[in-house]
Design an enzyme around this catalytic site. Sequence first.
Site, PDB file in Angstrom:
ATOM      1  CB  VAL A  68      -5.506  -1.869  -1.840  1.00 51.34           C
ATOM      2  CG1 VAL A  68      -4.465  -0.926  -2.449  1.00 51.34           C
ATOM      3  CG2 VAL A  68      -5.621  -3.132  -2.689  1.00 51.34           C
ATOM      4  CE1 TYR A  69      -6.701   4.894   3.177  1.00 52.37           C
ATOM      5  CE2 TYR A  69      -8.003   3.811   4.869  1.00 52.37           C
ATOM      6  CZ  TYR A  69      -7.359   4.932   4.395  1.00 52.37           C
ATOM      7  OH  TYR A  69      -7.371   6.098   5.129  1.00 52.37           O
ATOM      8  CB  ALA A  70      -5.310  -2.076   5.643  1.00 55.49           C
ATOM      9  CB  THR A  74      -1.525   2.442   1.053  1.00 56.99           C
ATOM     10  OG1 THR A  74      -2.737   2.854   1.697  1.00 56.99           O
ATOM     11  CG2 THR A  74      -1.838   1.772  -0.264  1.00 56.99           C
TER      12      THR A  74
END
Length: 262
Positions: free
Chosen positions: A152-154, A156
Amino acid sequence: MSKLALVTGASSGIGRAFARRLAGQGHEVVAVGRRAGRLAELAAEFPGGTIRPLVADLATDEGVDAVAAVCAAEPLTTLVNNAGVAHYMPFAELPADRARELVHVKVVAPTLLARAAVPGMLARGAGAVVNVAGMIAFSGPAPAAGLPHRAVYAGTLAHLVAMTQALAVELSGSGVRAQVLCPGVVATEFHERQGLDLSAVPRMSAEDVVTAGLRGLELGETVCAPGVEDGSLLRRVFEADLAAFGGQGAELAGRYRAPAEA
């Protein structure tokens, strides 16, 4: 025209370094963060109201709306969307509330704050939007070894790269610039708050990241990667993106067609 900047995530790290640098260069700075005490300490470094604290939680609709109202109402010359969280963990184990917080802080907030600020910048014919992402945005195909779980972080951060590139093209010739700033590992509290000890890993200073971002604006860079010495590497990535985009057709690609029966 007086210079007015708004910096999110200004309580620490890259955001704090941006606020200090811009204030030192003569900007009035609206410093946004969740920690009132930290913001008050930052403001005290610059007597005379140069830095104006604004306490807001960009993980909430109310926080985003409050900051967006400032972006829309005041004559910003620079918007730095820096606030961030990571929540590194396997996708299947990522609690829904943390996934929601991550997307709100790194996708919803930068999008809506830029949307609020850009019309005024266009009307004034000048301004800059800096979206702080990271080199993790380019790490999707990387093998798992040596990298945290980061789906999810990558994602975003990749959103910030694509959105900023498209926005920069849209704003071309208007006097308003858009940049996505993609540092690698930076010596801040960010990873410590995620429970990661990176003290043994070579890290760039937040001040150097800010130097790169501001110099990148002067150079006209849309994607600024402070730690990538060979800029042609990034150009080749984007050329490959455009080649793939331009290589599409209306016919089903051969590799997807059923093989001929024997």
